[in-house]
Scaffold this motif. Structure first.
Motif, PDB file in Angstrom:
ATOM      1  N   PHE A 100       0.824  -1.077   0.047  1.00  0.00           N
ATOM      2  CA  PHE A 100       0.054  -0.114   0.048  1.00  0.00           C
ATOM      3  C   PHE A 100       0.813   1.259   0.085  1.00  0.00           C
ATOM      4  CE2 PHE A 100      -2.651  -3.502   1.295  1.00  0.00           C
ATOM      5  CZ  PHE A 100      -3.900  -3.031   1.055  1.00  0.00           C
ATOM      6  N   PRO A 101       1.131   1.726  -1.149  1.00  0.00           N
ATOM      7  CA  PRO A 101       2.253   2.938  -1.516  1.00  0.00           C
ATOM      8  C   PRO A 101       2.117   4.118  -0.469  1.00  0.00           C
ATOM      9  CG  PRO A 101       1.173   2.150  -3.449  1.00  0.00           C
ATOM     10  CD  PRO A 101       0.302   1.569  -2.507  1.00  0.00           C
ATOM     11  N   ARG A 102       1.042   4.366  -0.079  1.00  0.00           N
ATOM     12  CA  ARG A 102       0.735   5.740   0.821  1.00  0.00           C
ATOM     13  C   ARG A 102       1.710   5.446   2.131  1.00  0.00           C
ATOM     14  NH1 ARG A 102      -5.346   6.117   2.418  1.00  0.00           N
ATOM     15  NH2 ARG A 102      -4.491   7.830   3.298  1.00  0.00           N
ATOM     16  N   HIS A 103       2.157   4.334   2.399  1.00  0.00           N
ATOM     17  CA  HIS A 103       2.653   3.775   3.879  1.00  0.00           C
ATOM     18  C   HIS A 103       4.077   4.136   3.472  1.00  0.00           C
ATOM     19  CE1 HIS A 103      -0.978   3.855   6.038  1.00  0.00           C
ATOM     20  NE2 HIS A 103      -1.437   3.174   5.313  1.00  0.00           N
ATOM     21  N   VAL A 104       4.546   3.797   2.537  1.00  0.00           N
ATOM     22  CA  VAL A 104       6.214   3.694   2.265  1.00  0.00           C
ATOM     23  C   VAL A 104       6.843   4.899   2.299  1.00  0.00           C
ATOM     24  CG1 VAL A 104       7.775   3.204   0.395  1.00  0.00           C
ATOM     25  CG2 VAL A 104       5.642   1.749   0.559  1.00  0.00           C
ATOM     26  N   GLN A 105       7.766   4.829   3.128  1.00  0.00           N
ATOM     27  CA  GLN A 105       8.590   6.231   3.313  1.00  0.00           C
ATOM     28  C   GLN A 105       9.864   5.992   2.499  1.00  0.00           C
ATOM     29  OE1 GLN A 105       9.753   7.092   7.306  1.00  0.00           O
ATOM     30  NE2 GLN A 105      11.434   8.287   6.878  1.00  0.00           N
ATOM     31  N   SER A 106      10.350   4.875   2.378  1.00  0.00           N
ATOM     32  CA  SER A 106      11.693   4.602   1.624  1.00  0.00           C
ATOM     33  C   SER A 106      11.582   3.232   0.921  1.00  0.00           C
ATOM     34  CB  SER A 106      12.884   4.983   2.163  1.00  0.00           C
ATOM     35  OG  SER A 106      13.103   4.229   3.284  1.00  0.00           O
ATOM     36  N   HIS A 107      12.497   2.997   0.071  1.00  0.00           N
ATOM     37  CA  HIS A 107      12.700   1.631  -0.681  1.00  0.00           C
ATOM     38  C   HIS A 107      14.184   1.671  -0.969  1.00  0.00           C
ATOM     39  CE1 HIS A 107      10.254   4.033  -3.399  1.00  0.00           C
ATOM     40  NE2 HIS A 107      11.305   4.430  -3.914  1.00  0.00           N
ATOM     41  N   SER A 108      14.852   0.629  -0.954  1.00  0.00           N
ATOM     42  CA  SER A 108      16.114   0.536  -1.490  1.00  0.00           C
ATOM     43  C   SER A 108      16.380  -1.104  -1.957  1.00  0.00           C
ATOM     44  CB  SER A 108      17.043   0.633  -0.061  1.00  0.00           C
ATOM     45  OG  SER A 108      16.879  -0.203   0.776  1.00  0.00           O
ATOM     46  N   SER A 109      17.474  -0.923  -2.746  1.00  0.00           N
ATOM     47  CA  SER A 109      17.775  -2.490  -3.196  1.00  0.00           C
ATOM     48  C   SER A 109      18.949  -3.160  -2.520  1.00  0.00           C
ATOM     49  CB  SER A 109      18.063  -2.317  -4.734  1.00  0.00           C
ATOM     50  OG  SER A 109      18.440  -3.460  -5.418  1.00  0.00           O
ATOM     51  N   MET A 114      14.382  -5.768  -3.371  1.00  0.00           N
ATOM     52  CA  MET A 114      13.855  -4.368  -2.794  1.00  0.00           C
ATOM     53  C   MET A 114      13.603  -4.760  -1.330  1.00  0.00           C
ATOM     54  SD  MET A 114      14.016  -2.161  -5.102  1.00  0.00           S
ATOM     55  CE  MET A 114      13.182  -1.026  -4.098  1.00  0.00           C
ATOM     56  N   VAL A 115      13.681  -3.759  -0.696  1.00  0.00           N
ATOM     57  CA  VAL A 115      13.152  -3.424   0.695  1.00  0.00           C
ATOM     58  C   VAL A 115      12.446  -2.266   0.983  1.00  0.00           C
ATOM     59  CG1 VAL A 115      13.720  -3.302   3.292  1.00  0.00           C
ATOM     60  CG2 VAL A 115      14.888  -4.810   1.695  1.00  0.00           C
ATOM     61  N   VAL A 116      11.242  -2.480   1.337  1.00  0.00           N
ATOM     62  CA  VAL A 116      10.636  -1.375   1.636  1.00  0.00           C
ATOM     63  C   VAL A 116      10.547  -0.989   3.158  1.00  0.00           C
ATOM     64  CG1 VAL A 116       8.935  -1.155  -0.225  1.00  0.00           C
ATOM     65  CG2 VAL A 116       8.282  -2.195   2.091  1.00  0.00           C
ATOM     66  N   CYS A 117      10.805   0.494   3.393  1.00  0.00           N
ATOM     67  CA  CYS A 117      10.683   0.942   4.726  1.00  0.00           C
ATOM     68  C   CYS A 117       9.340   1.707   4.880  1.00  0.00           C
ATOM     69  CB  CYS A 117      11.873   1.850   5.189  1.00  0.00           C
ATOM     70  SG  CYS A 117      11.909   2.282   6.847  1.00  0.00           S
ATOM     71  N   PHE A 118       8.236   1.314   5.915  1.00  0.00           N
ATOM     72  CA  PHE A 118       7.193   1.976   6.009  1.00  0.00           C
ATOM     73  C   PHE A 118       7.562   3.365   6.898  1.00  0.00           C
ATOM     74  CE2 PHE A 118       5.762  -2.271   5.078  1.00  0.00           C
ATOM     75  CZ  PHE A 118       4.915  -1.960   3.911  1.00  0.00           C
ATOM     76  N   LYS A 119       6.605   4.132   6.966  1.00  0.00           N
ATOM     77  CA  LYS A 119       6.520   5.517   7.836  1.00  0.00           C
ATOM     78  C   LYS A 119       6.940   5.166   9.353  1.00  0.00           C
ATOM     79  CE  LYS A 119       4.326   8.219   4.404  1.00  0.00           C
ATOM     80  NZ  LYS A 119       2.972   8.824   3.913  1.00  0.00           N
ATOM     81  N   ASN A 120       6.168   4.045   9.536  1.00  0.00           N
ATOM     82  CA  ASN A 120       6.405   3.672  11.151  1.00  0.00           C
ATOM     83  C   ASN A 120       8.007   2.960  11.459  1.00  0.00           C
ATOM     84  OD1 ASN A 120       5.816   1.080  10.169  1.00  0.00           O
ATOM     85  ND2 ASN A 120       4.055   0.768  11.646  1.00  0.00           N
ATOM     86  N   GLY A 121       8.702   2.965  10.520  1.00  0.00           N
ATOM     87  CA  GLY A 121       9.871   2.100  10.684  1.00  0.00           C
ATOM     88  C   GLY A 121       9.973   0.518  10.574  1.00  0.00           C
ATOM     89  N   VAL A 122       8.946  -0.126  10.096  1.00  0.00           N
ATOM     90  CA  VAL A 122       8.982  -1.377  10.003  1.00  0.00           C
ATOM     91  C   VAL A 122       9.670  -1.544   8.540  1.00  0.00           C
ATOM     92  CG1 VAL A 122       7.418  -3.394   9.187  1.00  0.00           C
ATOM     93  CG2 VAL A 122       6.922  -1.796  11.230  1.00  0.00           C
ATOM     94  N   LEU A 124      10.250  -4.306   5.272  1.00  0.00           N
ATOM     95  CA  LEU A 124       9.709  -5.427   4.606  1.00  0.00           C
ATOM     96  C   LEU A 124      10.476  -5.693   3.246  1.00  0.00           C
ATOM     97  CD1 LEU A 124       7.231  -7.634   4.493  1.00  0.00           C
ATOM     98  CD2 LEU A 124       5.949  -5.954   3.115  1.00  0.00           C
ATOM     99  N   PRO A 125      11.192  -6.984   3.323  1.00  0.00           N
ATOM    100  CA  PRO A 125      11.888  -7.524   2.362  1.00  0.00           C
ATOM    101  C   PRO A 125      10.871  -7.782   1.031  1.00  0.00           C
ATOM    102  CG  PRO A 125      12.419  -8.724   4.018  1.00  0.00           C
ATOM    103  CD  PRO A 125      11.233  -7.888   4.631  1.00  0.00           C
ATOM    104  N   LEU A 126      11.022  -7.626   0.140  1.00  0.00           N
ATOM    105  CA  LEU A 126      10.197  -7.922  -1.036  1.00  0.00           C
ATOM    106  C   LEU A 126      10.852  -9.036  -1.863  1.00  0.00           C
ATOM    107  CD1 LEU A 126       8.779  -4.662  -2.355  1.00  0.00           C
ATOM    108  CD2 LEU A 126       7.831  -6.067  -0.549  1.00  0.00           C
ATOM    109  N   ASN A 127       9.897  -9.836  -2.609  1.00  0.00           N
ATOM    110  CA  ASN A 127      10.422 -10.792  -3.398  1.00  0.00           C
ATOM    111  C   ASN A 127      10.341 -10.470  -4.835  1.00  0.00           C
ATOM    112  OD1 ASN A 127       7.685 -10.826  -3.524  1.00  0.00           O
ATOM    113  ND2 ASN A 127       7.036 -12.796  -3.273  1.00  0.00           N
ATOM    114  N   CYS A 128      10.784  -9.139  -5.275  1.00  0.00           N
ATOM    115  CA  CYS A 128      10.769  -8.731  -6.553  1.00  0.00           C
ATOM    116  C   CYS A 128      12.042  -8.089  -6.908  1.00  0.00           C
ATOM    117  CB  CYS A 128       9.549  -8.007  -7.136  1.00  0.00           C
ATOM    118  SG  CYS A 128       9.222  -6.576  -6.259  1.00  0.00           S
ATOM    119  N   SER A 129      12.328  -7.746  -7.964  1.00  0.00           N
ATOM    120  CA  SER A 129      13.505  -6.979  -8.352  1.00  0.00           C
ATOM    121  C   SER A 129      13.241  -5.473  -8.204  1.00  0.00           C
ATOM    122  CB  SER A 129      13.936  -7.172  -9.905  1.00  0.00           C
ATOM    123  OG  SER A 129      13.020  -6.778 -10.646  1.00  0.00           O
TER     124      SER A 129
END
Length: 158
Positions: A100-109, A114-122, A124-129
């Motif tokens: 749910f993109p509205r909660h994504v603060q940052s993302h990195s490879s 990919m790993v997304v960092c949500f605005k609350n600091g959580v 989440l490693p993703l299973n995609c490029s």
């Protein structure tokens, strides 16, 4: 582990991860915490759509027809509340993550993943490029933009 019998995706939902383990099917990432449920991500998303008088399949079908996104189709649950999400892999595959993109603060490879960092600091490693992640993020943004433009032009026509 906090287990919930029933959950309705809403503006506080950050992500859903299919994780078919003994005892649960989906990990729910919410602003208020992380939960586990027997419900599949598809069941949760359909419930969220039905709550707003739509269906999961109907929303996907409309997006496919209007925007020609036939694979890994983003899901616009509610344009008024700006609730939309996208899958990282085919929703039919085990391990599909819905972001749910509205909660994504940052993302990195990290090492091509990919790993997304949500605005609350959580995190989440993703299973995609990174390529797939950015493509899906762009598609989801296009969906909400399309809907908001149509809503605005409807106001002008009336």
């Amino acid at each position: 582990m906090v287990f919930v019998e029933s959950y309705l995706p809403s503006t506080s939902t950050m992500g859903l991860v299919e994780h078919r383990q003994k005892g649960f099917h989906t990990i729910i990432y919410d602003e208020k915490g992380t939960y586990y449920t027997h419900e599949t991500a598809k069941q949760l998303l359909n419930k969220a759509c039905l709550h707003r008088l739509f269906t999961y399949e109907g929303r996907l079908q409309a997006t496919r027809k209007q925007l020609n996104y036939y694979k890994k189709t983003p899901l616009l649950i509610c344009h008024e509340e700006l609730i939309y999400t996208f899958p990282t892999i085919s929703p039919e595959e085990p391990g599909c993550c819905w972001i749910f993109p509205r909660h994504v603060q940052s993302h990195s490879s990290i090492k091509g993943k990919m790993v997304v960092c949500f605005k609350n600091g959580v995190k989440l490693p993703l299973n995609c490029s990174p390529h797939v992640y950015y493509k899906q993020l762009d598609r989801a943004t296009n969906c909400i933009t399309y809907m908001l433009k149509n809503k605005e032009s409807s106001k002008i026509d009336s």
